[in-house]
Design an enzyme around this catalytic site. Structure first.
Site, short mmCIF file in Angstrom:
data_model
loop_
_atom_site.label_atom_id
_atom_site.label_comp_id
_atom_site.label_asym_id
_atom_site.label_seq_id
_atom_site.Cartn_x
_atom_site.Cartn_y
_atom_site.Cartn_z
N LYS A 1 14.30 9.24 14.49
CA LYS A 1 13.71 7.70 14.55
C LYS A 1 12.44 7.94 13.70
CE LYS A 1 17.34 6.98 17.19
NZ LYS A 1 17.19 7.02 18.55
N ARG B 1 20.33 30.39 12.77
CA ARG B 1 20.54 29.63 14.14
C ARG B 1 19.56 29.74 15.06
NH1 ARG B 1 23.49 32.25 17.85
NH2 ARG B 1 24.76 32.97 16.62
N TYR C 1 17.44 6.14 27.56
CA TYR C 1 18.37 6.07 26.46
C TYR C 1 19.83 6.32 27.08
CZ TYR C 1 20.48 7.07 21.86
OH TYR C 1 21.01 7.09 20.73
N ASP D 1 10.39 11.49 26.95
CA ASP D 1 11.11 11.23 25.77
C ASP D 1 9.89 10.07 25.25
OD1 ASP D 1 12.25 9.83 23.61
OD2 ASP D 1 14.30 10.09 24.65
C1 LIG Z 1 17.97 7.83 19.51
C2 LIG Z 1 17.20 7.95 20.75
C3 LIG Z 1 17.98 9.52 21.47
C4 LIG Z 1 18.84 10.33 20.64
O1 LIG Z 1 18.56 10.92 19.65
P1 LIG Z 1 19.72 11.17 18.48
O2 LIG Z 1 18.71 11.82 17.34
O3 LIG Z 1 20.23 9.96 18.00
O4 LIG Z 1 20.56 12.16 19.03
C5 LIG Z 1 16.93 9.75 22.45
N1 LIG Z 1 16.06 9.01 23.07
C6 LIG Z 1 15.91 7.68 22.54
C7 LIG Z 1 14.85 7.13 23.11
C8 LIG Z 1 16.24 7.29 21.25
O5 LIG Z 1 15.96 6.19 20.70
#
Ligand SMILES: *Cc1c(COP(=O)(O)O)cnc(C)c1O
Length: 393
Positions: free
Chosen positions: A209, A59, A112, A184
């Protein structure tokens, strides 16, 4: 030369793997062990106190997960990095670890969807004041930050309309009022944009992604200032939103080809966006690499490539977009982005499904918008596929 000073394509392959995790294994093994065993209590205690090598409990830390974190740390040019089960776990743990009742946060209206929900539904309940500024109004962003805040949270390019925020300018404004800047960087990836080098304190990713890149694993990661990472890591040890070893293995394997993939996907997206912008059945194209993008100059200054995601509105209504999507053969009609396979979908059914058409209109999201995340297929094949889809729809 130290690894951190080498090129990203070299870092992505070697970071965390200069010495094998398991004796003689050229590749990082998936260490499926919840706990770790020690020959005596003294060495166990040293590891537990962080004074000796080793892991205690998965963890908290795990050898496979640590290799993934080390790759992202060096790719983002960060002091430290820590990882999470998903991108949203990374974002929520970061915000909850760093914010207290009475703090003020400044962010943008185009974050997001999940992140927006934290700003609109959760933080206010915790007594955190949230101010969301229109993403395309950089002066208003400066002004909102200038009023003082604890944290500035940014995302660029944004989802799904690919708006661009001037990171160096916003980070400077944040620094002037003693605020932490979090970015982000999911859409750009460290290949195209390094927020820390532009003045941000922390950079966060949905590793689901582009970092993983194969649409087969979920994960999140945070990199940046060591003191802040320590604080968020401590919080995550408690919440337990940890990345598991198998996902870490898939993500670190994907990371090795990050540069190859993202360069190709960025080139393809530029070619597809340029082609779409000349198509008679296309109303608008959103892509920061196009000269007509309102912040193309900012994007050109802070990005190396413009990324693999674009969006475009077809002429007509939602039904017109549905017809085009229905005819695509070289795209999964699916949520998510950043995969080796092209993925396409309407924001009206994915990222902004919970908004009314009026709310989407206010965010500048036409009902006939299609988000298109280029895979690593040949650009000419994707263009041919879009051509037949637009012609027949
Ligand atoms: C998909 C996404 C998230 C969230 O990520 P998850 O892995 O789906 O929890 C956050 N920010 C952006 C820009 C995203 O495309």
């Amino acid at each position: 030369m130290e690894l951190k000073d080498r090129r990203p394509e070299t870092i992505a392959v070697w970071a965390g793997e200069e010495r094998p995790v398991a004796a003689g294994a050229a590749q990082t093994p998936i260490v499926h062990s919840a706990t770790f065993s020690y020959p005596d209590v003294d060495s166990w205690l040293a590891a537990a106190l962080g004074e000796g090598p080793g892991h205690i409990y998965s963890r908290n830390t795990n050898p496979t997960v640590a290799v993934f974190e080390e790759k992202v740390r060096l790719l983002e040019g960060a002091q430290a990095a820590t990882s999470f089960a998903t991108g949203m776990a990374a974002i929520s743990n970061t915000l909850f670890a760093l914010l207290n009742t009475g703090d003020r946060v400044v962010s943008i209206t185009d974050s997001y969807g999940g992140t927006s929900k934290i700003f609109l539904e959760i933080l206010p309940r915790m007594g955190v004041e949230v101010e969301l500024v229109r993403t395309d109004d950089l002066d208003a962003l400066d002004a909102a930050i200038g009023e003082g805040c604890r944290l500035v949270y940014l995302e660029t390019p944004t989802n799904p309309t690919l708006k661009v925020v001037d990171l160096a300018r916003a980070a400077a404004a944040a620094r002037a009022v003693g605020a932490i800047t979090v970015v982000d960087n999911t859409f750009a990836t460290p290949i195209n944009q390094q927020p820390l080098a532009l003045g941000a304190d922390l950079v966060v990713h949905s590793a689901t992604k582009f970092l993983g890149g194969h649409d087969d694993a979920m994960g999140g990661v945070l990199a940046g200032r060591a003191d802040l990472i320590r604080q968020v890591f401590h919080y995550r040890e408690i919440t337990g939103a940890s990345l598991d070893a198998f996902s870490a293995y898939l993500l670190l394997r994907g990371l090795k080809t990050l540069d190859l993939r993202v360069r190709r996907q960025s080139e393809t997206a530029l070619a597809v966006a340029s082609w779409l912008s000349r198509h008679p059945r296309v109303e608008t194209v959103c892509y920061p690499g196009l000269a007509q993008h309102p912040n193309h100059d900012v994007a050109a200054r802070q990005m190396r490539g413009f990324g693999g995601v674009l969006s475009f509105a077809v002429k007509g209504d939602f039904d017109a977009a549905k017809r085009v999507l229905g005819r695509l053969k070289l795209a999964h009609r699916a949520a998510s982005l950043g995969s080796v396979n092209t993925l396409a979908g309407p924001p009206a059914a994915t990222s902004h499904v919970e908004c009314t058409p009026e709310q989407r209109a206010r965010l500048g999201i036409p009902e006939a918008l299609i988000r298109y995340s280029c895979g690593v297929e040949a650009a000419e094949d994707l263009i041919q596929d879009l051509d037949q889809a637009l012609a027949g729809a």
